[in-house]
Write a protein that holds these residues in place. Structure first.
Motif, PDB file in Angstrom:
ATOM      1  N   TYR A   1      21.402  -3.478  -6.429  1.00  0.00           N
ATOM      2  CA  TYR A   1      19.910  -3.403  -6.803  1.00  0.00           C
ATOM      3  C   TYR A   1      19.009  -3.315  -5.535  1.00  0.00           C
ATOM      4  CZ  TYR A   1      15.399  -4.413  -8.510  1.00  0.00           C
ATOM      5  OH  TYR A   1      13.867  -4.615  -8.705  1.00  0.00           O
ATOM      6  N   ALA A   2      17.888  -2.379  -5.470  1.00  0.00           N
ATOM      7  CA  ALA A   2      17.002  -2.334  -4.636  1.00  0.00           C
ATOM      8  C   ALA A   2      15.664  -2.052  -5.200  1.00  0.00           C
ATOM      9  CB  ALA A   2      17.388  -1.062  -3.645  1.00  0.00           C
ATOM     10  N   SER A   3      14.569  -2.468  -4.400  1.00  0.00           N
ATOM     11  CA  SER A   3      13.099  -2.034  -4.972  1.00  0.00           C
ATOM     12  C   SER A   3      12.322  -1.910  -3.979  1.00  0.00           C
ATOM     13  CB  SER A   3      12.573  -3.208  -5.966  1.00  0.00           C
ATOM     14  OG  SER A   3      12.505  -4.394  -4.996  1.00  0.00           O
ATOM     15  N   LEU A   4      11.310  -0.834  -3.971  1.00  0.00           N
ATOM     16  CA  LEU A   4      10.370  -0.647  -3.215  1.00  0.00           C
ATOM     17  C   LEU A   4       8.902  -0.849  -3.727  1.00  0.00           C
ATOM     18  CD1 LEU A   4      10.266   2.135  -0.424  1.00  0.00           C
ATOM     19  CD2 LEU A   4       8.119   1.774  -1.634  1.00  0.00           C
ATOM     20  N   CYS A   5       8.038  -1.784  -3.226  1.00  0.00           N
ATOM     21  CA  CYS A   5       6.795  -2.063  -3.888  1.00  0.00           C
ATOM     22  C   CYS A   5       5.909  -1.501  -2.920  1.00  0.00           C
ATOM     23  CB  CYS A   5       6.609  -3.340  -4.405  1.00  0.00           C
ATOM     24  SG  CYS A   5       7.876  -4.076  -5.531  1.00  0.00           S
ATOM     25  N   VAL A   6       4.781  -0.805  -3.574  1.00  0.00           N
ATOM     26  CA  VAL A   6       3.634  -0.516  -2.788  1.00  0.00           C
ATOM     27  C   VAL A   6       2.672  -1.611  -3.242  1.00  0.00           C
ATOM     28  CG1 VAL A   6       1.893   1.247  -2.581  1.00  0.00           C
ATOM     29  CG2 VAL A   6       4.149   1.747  -2.623  1.00  0.00           C
ATOM     30  N   LEU A   7       2.000  -2.039  -2.224  1.00  0.00           N
ATOM     31  CA  LEU A   7       0.624  -3.138  -2.404  1.00  0.00           C
ATOM     32  C   LEU A   7      -0.420  -2.395  -1.637  1.00  0.00           C
ATOM     33  CD1 LEU A   7       3.492  -4.829  -1.478  1.00  0.00           C
ATOM     34  CD2 LEU A   7       1.918  -6.740  -2.176  1.00  0.00           C
TER      35      LEU A   7
ATOM     36  N   TYR B   1      13.837   4.457 -11.065  1.00  0.00           N
ATOM     37  CA  TYR B   1      12.857   4.629 -12.101  1.00  0.00           C
ATOM     38  C   TYR B   1      11.507   3.824 -11.467  1.00  0.00           C
ATOM     39  CZ  TYR B   1      14.516   0.087 -13.281  1.00  0.00           C
ATOM     40  OH  TYR B   1      14.978  -1.413 -13.344  1.00  0.00           O
ATOM     41  N   GLY B   2      10.412   4.250 -11.900  1.00  0.00           N
ATOM     42  CA  GLY B   2       9.014   3.643 -11.512  1.00  0.00           C
ATOM     43  C   GLY B   2       8.254   4.717 -10.990  1.00  0.00           C
ATOM     44  N   ASP B   3       6.719   4.189 -10.911  1.00  0.00           N
ATOM     45  CA  ASP B   3       5.856   4.869 -10.120  1.00  0.00           C
ATOM     46  C   ASP B   3       5.022   3.905  -9.225  1.00  0.00           C
ATOM     47  OD1 ASP B   3       3.639   6.269  -9.563  1.00  0.00           O
ATOM     48  OD2 ASP B   3       3.064   7.032 -11.608  1.00  0.00           O
ATOM     49  N   ALA B   4       5.323   4.140  -8.143  1.00  0.00           N
ATOM     50  CA  ALA B   4       4.715   3.348  -6.889  1.00  0.00           C
ATOM     51  C   ALA B   4       3.591   4.257  -6.262  1.00  0.00           C
ATOM     52  CB  ALA B   4       5.766   2.610  -6.354  1.00  0.00           C
ATOM     53  N   SER B   5       3.231   5.082  -6.666  1.00  0.00           N
ATOM     54  CA  SER B   5       2.234   6.142  -5.852  1.00  0.00           C
ATOM     55  C   SER B   5       0.791   5.275  -5.738  1.00  0.00           C
ATOM     56  CB  SER B   5       2.034   7.350  -6.676  1.00  0.00           C
ATOM     57  OG  SER B   5       1.180   7.041  -7.933  1.00  0.00           O
TER      58      SER B   5
ATOM     59  N   LEU C   1      -9.445  -0.106  -7.962  1.00  0.00           N
ATOM     60  CA  LEU C   1      -9.968  -0.129  -6.863  1.00  0.00           C
ATOM     61  C   LEU C   1     -10.666   1.248  -6.779  1.00  0.00           C
ATOM     62  CD1 LEU C   1      -6.877  -1.384  -4.891  1.00  0.00           C
ATOM     63  CD2 LEU C   1      -8.790  -2.992  -5.486  1.00  0.00           C
ATOM     64  N   ARG C   2     -11.869   0.911  -6.112  1.00  0.00           N
ATOM     65  CA  ARG C   2     -12.577   2.136  -5.607  1.00  0.00           C
ATOM     66  C   ARG C   2     -12.282   2.384  -4.238  1.00  0.00           C
ATOM     67  NH1 ARG C   2     -17.789   1.812  -4.869  1.00  0.00           N
ATOM     68  NH2 ARG C   2     -17.827  -0.415  -4.557  1.00  0.00           N
ATOM     69  N   ILE C   3     -11.932   1.580  -3.270  1.00  0.00           N
ATOM     70  CA  ILE C   3     -12.111   1.645  -1.897  1.00  0.00           C
ATOM     71  C   ILE C   3     -10.511   1.214  -1.543  1.00  0.00           C
ATOM     72  CG2 ILE C   3     -12.860   1.304   0.450  1.00  0.00           C
ATOM     73  CD1 ILE C   3     -15.704   1.002  -0.809  1.00  0.00           C
ATOM     74  N   VAL C   4      -9.751   1.906  -0.852  1.00  0.00           N
ATOM     75  CA  VAL C   4      -8.427   1.412  -0.262  1.00  0.00           C
ATOM     76  C   VAL C   4      -8.702   0.868   1.154  1.00  0.00           C
ATOM     77  CG1 VAL C   4      -6.159   1.942   0.387  1.00  0.00           C
ATOM     78  CG2 VAL C   4      -7.109   2.951  -1.759  1.00  0.00           C
ATOM     79  N   THR C   5      -8.329  -0.406   1.392  1.00  0.00           N
ATOM     80  CA  THR C   5      -8.487  -0.782   2.833  1.00  0.00           C
ATOM     81  C   THR C   5      -6.971  -0.957   3.591  1.00  0.00           C
ATOM     82  OG1 THR C   5      -8.256  -3.392   2.027  1.00  0.00           O
ATOM     83  CG2 THR C   5     -10.618  -2.265   2.245  1.00  0.00           C
ATOM     84  N   ASP C   6      -6.228  -1.196   2.793  1.00  0.00           N
ATOM     85  CA  ASP C   6      -4.685  -1.169   3.448  1.00  0.00           C
ATOM     86  C   ASP C   6      -3.639  -0.950   2.407  1.00  0.00           C
ATOM     87  OD1 ASP C   6      -3.586  -4.047   2.549  1.00  0.00           O
ATOM     88  OD2 ASP C   6      -5.692  -4.269   2.798  1.00  0.00           O
TER      89      ASP C   6
ATOM     90  N   LYS D   1      -1.582   5.544  -8.509  1.00  0.00           N
ATOM     91  CA  LYS D   1      -1.344   5.055  -9.778  1.00  0.00           C
ATOM     92  C   LYS D   1      -1.844   3.386  -9.454  1.00  0.00           C
ATOM     93  CE  LYS D   1       0.162   4.848 -14.018  1.00  0.00           C
ATOM     94  NZ  LYS D   1      -0.633   5.092 -14.940  1.00  0.00           N
ATOM     95  N   THR D   2      -1.196   2.993  -8.360  1.00  0.00           N
ATOM     96  CA  THR D   2      -1.465   1.504  -7.850  1.00  0.00           C
ATOM     97  C   THR D   2      -2.999   1.282  -7.792  1.00  0.00           C
ATOM     98  OG1 THR D   2       0.564   1.540  -6.683  1.00  0.00           O
ATOM     99  CG2 THR D   2      -0.715  -0.264  -6.315  1.00  0.00           C
ATOM    100  N   LYS D   3      -3.772   2.416  -7.065  1.00  0.00           N
ATOM    101  CA  LYS D   3      -5.236   2.243  -6.975  1.00  0.00           C
ATOM    102  C   LYS D   3      -5.856   2.044  -8.561  1.00  0.00           C
ATOM    103  CE  LYS D   3      -8.935   4.477  -5.197  1.00  0.00           C
ATOM    104  NZ  LYS D   3      -9.550   5.735  -4.526  1.00  0.00           N
TER     105      LYS D   3
END
Length: 101
Positions: free
Chosen positions: A90-96, A59-63, A73-78, A66-68
């Protein structure tokens, strides 16, 4: 023979819950992967995660969009990934997403 059966059993059950990318430790994983950077310094970082339990429920939304949005955030740098896994339970994948407002 028992050792061989135990090895097969462990390999089948190994990482039932897995982030799916990057190196996976048998007992524990905690890694970060750089995905994208334009070379500019981020002023804000927004983080969203997806989760998996026993490899049965995810479950979750790490697109990135959605994160932006949630980080205003207007401009994505990384863009970076943070992956964690515990005993294949248990496992997780986080988008920063780093950027500028």
């Amino acid at each position: 023979m028992k050792f061989l059966l135990a090895l097969i059993f462990v390999s089948i059950l190994n990482n039932c819950a897995s982030p799916g990318v990057g190196p996976n430790g048998f007992l524990y994983s905690n890694v970060k992967l750089a995905i994208y950077s334009n070379g500019e310094k981020a002023t804000t970082i927004s983080k969203r995660c997806i989760h998996s339990v026993f490899g049965l429920f995810a479950y979750g939304d790490a697109s990135i969009s959605k994160t932006k949005e949630l980080g205003n955030l207007r401009i994505v740098t990384d863009v970076n990934w943070e992956l964690k896994s515990y005993l294949g339970i248990y496992a997780s994948l986080c988008v920063l997403v780093g950027g500028k407002n």
